[in-house]
Design an enzyme around this catalytic site. Structure first.
Site, PDB file in Angstrom:
ATOM      1  N   PRO A  69      43.040 -53.801 -46.938  1.00  0.00           N
ATOM      2  CA  PRO A  69      41.636 -53.595 -46.577  1.00  0.00           C
ATOM      3  C   PRO A  69      40.838 -53.293 -47.839  1.00  0.00           C
ATOM      4  O   PRO A  69      41.259 -52.467 -48.651  1.00  0.00           O
ATOM      5  CB  PRO A  69      41.680 -52.358 -45.661  1.00  0.00           C
ATOM      6  CG  PRO A  69      42.972 -51.677 -45.966  1.00  0.00           C
ATOM      7  CD  PRO A  69      43.917 -52.731 -46.453  1.00  0.00           C
ATOM      8  N   MET A  70      39.715 -53.967 -48.016  1.00  0.00           N
ATOM      9  CA  MET A  70      38.870 -53.703 -49.191  1.00  0.00           C
ATOM     10  C   MET A  70      37.410 -53.797 -48.784  1.00  0.00           C
ATOM     11  O   MET A  70      36.949 -54.857 -48.347  1.00  0.00           O
ATOM     12  CB  MET A  70      39.180 -54.701 -50.318  1.00  0.00           C
ATOM     13  CG  MET A  70      40.536 -54.487 -50.969  1.00  0.00           C
ATOM     14  SD  MET A  70      40.844 -55.614 -52.347  1.00  0.00           S
ATOM     15  CE  MET A  70      41.272 -57.120 -51.500  1.00  0.00           C
ATOM     16  N   MET A  71      36.706 -52.675 -48.953  1.00  0.00           N
ATOM     17  CA  MET A  71      35.277 -52.642 -48.628  1.00  0.00           C
ATOM     18  C   MET A  71      34.544 -53.668 -49.477  1.00  0.00           C
ATOM     19  O   MET A  71      34.854 -53.821 -50.659  1.00  0.00           O
ATOM     20  CB  MET A  71      34.681 -51.265 -48.947  1.00  0.00           C
ATOM     21  CG  MET A  71      35.291 -50.122 -48.186  1.00  0.00           C
ATOM     22  SD  MET A  71      34.647 -50.009 -46.531  1.00  0.00           S
ATOM     23  CE  MET A  71      33.117 -49.200 -46.840  1.00  0.00           C
ATOM     24  N   CYS A 152      41.500 -43.217 -48.714  1.00  0.00           N
ATOM     25  CA  CYS A 152      40.263 -43.473 -49.467  1.00  0.00           C
ATOM     26  C   CYS A 152      39.733 -42.175 -50.086  1.00  0.00           C
ATOM     27  O   CYS A 152      39.523 -41.194 -49.377  1.00  0.00           O
ATOM     28  CB  CYS A 152      39.209 -44.090 -48.553  1.00  0.00           C
ATOM     29  SG  CYS A 152      37.661 -44.379 -49.431  1.00  0.00           S
ATOM     30  N   LYS A 191      47.528 -45.889 -43.422  1.00  0.00           N
ATOM     31  CA  LYS A 191      47.589 -46.237 -44.850  1.00  0.00           C
ATOM     32  C   LYS A 191      47.282 -44.970 -45.642  1.00  0.00           C
ATOM     33  O   LYS A 191      46.220 -44.363 -45.454  1.00  0.00           O
ATOM     34  CB  LYS A 191      46.578 -47.337 -45.170  1.00  0.00           C
ATOM     35  CG  LYS A 191      46.572 -47.770 -46.630  1.00  0.00           C
ATOM     36  CD  LYS A 191      45.803 -49.087 -46.781  1.00  0.00           C
ATOM     37  CE  LYS A 191      45.734 -49.572 -48.218  1.00  0.00           C
ATOM     38  NZ  LYS A 191      44.696 -48.883 -49.004  1.00  0.00           N
ATOM     39  N   HIS A 223      50.177 -46.544 -50.656  1.00  0.00           N
ATOM     40  CA  HIS A 223      49.671 -46.874 -51.981  1.00  0.00           C
ATOM     41  C   HIS A 223      50.422 -45.956 -52.947  1.00  0.00           C
ATOM     42  O   HIS A 223      50.315 -44.730 -52.845  1.00  0.00           O
ATOM     43  CB  HIS A 223      48.151 -46.626 -52.012  1.00  0.00           C
ATOM     44  CG  HIS A 223      47.500 -46.996 -53.299  1.00  0.00           C
ATOM     45  ND1 HIS A 223      46.139 -46.938 -53.475  1.00  0.00           N
ATOM     46  CD2 HIS A 223      48.004 -47.431 -54.477  1.00  0.00           C
ATOM     47  CE1 HIS A 223      45.838 -47.319 -54.705  1.00  0.00           C
ATOM     48  NE2 HIS A 223      46.954 -47.621 -55.335  1.00  0.00           N
ATOM     49  N   GLY A 264      49.913 -51.316 -54.135  1.00  0.00           N
ATOM     50  CA  GLY A 264      49.466 -50.795 -55.426  1.00  0.00           C
ATOM     51  C   GLY A 264      50.024 -51.604 -56.584  1.00  0.00           C
ATOM     52  O   GLY A 264      51.236 -51.619 -56.804  1.00  0.00           O
TER      53      GLY A 264
HETATM   54  C1  LIG Z   1      36.821 -53.129 -53.845  1.00  0.00           C
HETATM   55  C2  LIG Z   1      37.893 -52.332 -53.142  1.00  0.00           C
HETATM   56  C3  LIG Z   1      37.635 -51.815 -51.900  1.00  0.00           C
HETATM   57  C4  LIG Z   1      38.632 -51.083 -51.218  1.00  0.00           C
HETATM   58  N1  LIG Z   1      38.387 -50.648 -49.937  1.00  0.00           N
HETATM   59  C5  LIG Z   1      39.391 -50.066 -49.232  1.00  0.00           C
HETATM   60  C6  LIG Z   1      39.243 -49.772 -47.854  1.00  0.00           C
HETATM   61  O1  LIG Z   1      38.218 -50.068 -47.232  1.00  0.00           O
HETATM   62  N2  LIG Z   1      40.284 -49.162 -47.215  1.00  0.00           N
HETATM   63  C7  LIG Z   1      41.456 -48.855 -47.861  1.00  0.00           C
HETATM   64  O2  LIG Z   1      42.379 -48.316 -47.252  1.00  0.00           O
HETATM   65  N3  LIG Z   1      41.623 -49.147 -49.160  1.00  0.00           N
HETATM   66  C8  LIG Z   1      40.641 -49.765 -49.843  1.00  0.00           C
HETATM   67  N4  LIG Z   1      40.851 -50.133 -51.136  1.00  0.00           N
HETATM   68  C9  LIG Z   1      42.167 -49.873 -51.748  1.00  0.00           C
HETATM   69  C10 LIG Z   1      43.090 -51.084 -51.510  1.00  0.00           C
HETATM   70  O3  LIG Z   1      43.327 -51.280 -50.150  1.00  0.00           O
HETATM   71  C11 LIG Z   1      44.433 -50.881 -52.227  1.00  0.00           C
HETATM   72  O4  LIG Z   1      45.072 -49.760 -51.679  1.00  0.00           O
HETATM   73  C12 LIG Z   1      44.273 -50.659 -53.725  1.00  0.00           C
HETATM   74  O5  LIG Z   1      43.354 -51.563 -54.289  1.00  0.00           O
HETATM   75  C13 LIG Z   1      45.623 -50.805 -54.429  1.00  0.00           C
HETATM   76  O6  LIG Z   1      46.168 -52.090 -54.210  1.00  0.00           O
HETATM   77  P1  LIG Z   1      46.060 -53.266 -55.331  1.00  0.00           P
HETATM   78  O7  LIG Z   1      46.542 -52.676 -56.619  1.00  0.00           O
HETATM   79  O8  LIG Z   1      46.928 -54.357 -54.816  1.00  0.00           O
HETATM   80  O9  LIG Z   1      44.611 -53.640 -55.430  1.00  0.00           O
HETATM   81  C14 LIG Z   1      39.881 -50.851 -51.826  1.00  0.00           C
HETATM   82  C15 LIG Z   1      40.124 -51.398 -53.093  1.00  0.00           C
HETATM   83  C16 LIG Z   1      39.150 -52.137 -53.743  1.00  0.00           C
HETATM   84  C17 LIG Z   1      39.462 -52.740 -55.085  1.00  0.00           C
END
Ligand SMILES: Cc1cc2nc3c(=O)[nH]c(=O)nc-3n(C[C@H](O)[C@H](O)[C@H](O)COP(=O)(O)O)c2cc1C
Length: 375
Positions: A69-71, A152, A191, A223, A264
């Protein structure tokens, strides 16, 4: 689509929206009358059971590979495009705050196209009865899973008393999860992170997971970083605290009864597959999916062992995506919002810079494609 498919889809949609309207009515009346959650849950479940809409909960969720999930990232525009690249990777929504589900224009927050499936809804909140209601809606809208955000670290989320701060109160988080589990037959997942601030021990994570698992959560996405709430921005909290994959492996070894998904810093399918080979339940990829989506064209084959028929080239995928883009543009969506998930498509390719310029300088996907094919 043949006429039988069209008829089935139409009647399913009508039946689903009728149920949603009825569920809404039940939930509102019951809350106003302070009816206990259990009674609301039982009633909603009965309504769902009697409906002609097949519960999405019946479909098992395969979490071997998922996109985080990513905002401001994993919206419908992104998910529709990703579905052209992988049929099986589980896609998460952005975090939807509880307020938006209960009080906002719910249809806009929750409605999605079934062609995006499998999709999991992530919610942010800490009120058990509100979360129970959201869990009911998530099922009615057709999601395959509802996930509670316990990771978060943003200031507004902390201020609202949810996200990462839920890790400090395992008993309360368990109460939230229990309320959700009682109000849906969908899997309720969490999460979280490996810790926060000074609370970074295995015992802290074990206690949190233990309490929440007891409440009915069988899947934890971890994470592999702590959150440092003092002194780091949310963005820094995604890169400064060091990754510690060993912590996630230890948790998985201690809790073989649970599905532990690692998240992560995973940049490629090869890395994701390594975690699967090491016995974890799944790997979740965040930023690397946004920055390099084309790599997911190998996911169905390499991770799920399935040969899906997918567009063989980037241009083919874009052409297949064009009718969707045209439709949302006609509905008034600005091109830059639909184009954002496409920016990384040519990453590491000779045409990468040309593609980014094409997207920045044009207003339709056809025009952008024209730039790419022009001499
Ligand atoms: C732009 C952005 C928005 C994010 N929004 C959320 C979110 O809405 N909910 C959430 O649980 N994590 C959010 N995250 C965290 C990611 O879900 C993830 O845990 C984190 O980026 C680590 O994974 P990665 O290294 O593969 O990016 C966000 C990360 C990014 C970069």
């Amino acid at each position: 689509m043949n006429s039988q498919d069209a008829y089935t889809r139409l009647s399913t949609t009508i039946a689903a929206s009728a149920i949603i309207t009825r569920l809404r009515g039940v939930a509102h009346t019951a809350r106003a009358a302070q009816v206990p959650i259990r009674a609301i849950a039982a009633h909603c479940r009965k309504m769902m059971a009697e409906s002609t809409v097949r519960s999405p909960a019946l479909a098992a969720v395969d979490r071997r590979l998922s996109v985080a999930p990513m905002m401001q990232r994993t919206d419908s525009h992104f998910r529709r495009f990703m579905r052209l690249l992988t049929r099986h990777t589980l896609l998460y929504t952005e975090m939807i705050p509880l307020g938006a589900i209960l009080e906002g224009p719910r249809e806009r927050s929750l409605r999605f196209d079934p062609r995006e499936q499998p999709v999991a809804l992530q919610v942010g909140g800490a009120d058990p009865s509100g979360l129970a209601e959201a869990a009911g809606y998530s099922e009615a809208y057709g999601y395959r899973e509802i996930n509670l955000n316990c990771g978060c670290p943003s200031h507004s989320v902390q201020h609202g008393g949810f996200g990462i701060v839920l890790m400090r109160t395992p008993a309360h988080t368990a109460e939230c999860v229990r309320a959700m589990v009682e109000n849906t037959s969908l899997p309720v997942t969490v999460k979280a992170r490996i810790g926060l601030d000074a609370q970074r021990s295995d015992a802290f994570l074990d206690d949190f997971v233990g309490a929440v698992a007891e409440a009915g959560c069988k899947t934890f996405i971890i994470h592999a970083r702590s959150a440092w709430l003092k002194g780091l921005s949310p963005k820094q909290n995604r890169s400064v605290p060091p990754l510690d994959y060993a912590r996630v492996h230890r948790l998985a070894r201690k809790r073989p009864d649970l599905d532990i998904i690692i998240n992560g810093g995973i940049r490629s399918l090869a890395e994701a597959n390594q975690f699967l080979a090491q016995g974890l339940g799944g790997a979740m990829i965040g930023r690397a999916a946004w920055e390099h989506p084309w790599q997911f064209t190998e996911a169905d084959q390499r991770v799920f062992g399935v040969d899906s028929s997918l567009p063989p080239t980037r241009e083919g995928a874009l052409r297949a995506h064009a009718p969707y883009v045209d439709r949302v543009l006609a509905d008034g969506e600005p091109f830059h919002r639909v184009a954002r998930p496409l920016v990384g498509l040519y990453r590491d390719q000779p045409k990468a810079r040309r593609w980014r310029r094409a997207l920045a300088e044009t207003r339709t996907l056809d025009d952008a494609l024209g730039h790419m094919t022009a001499a």
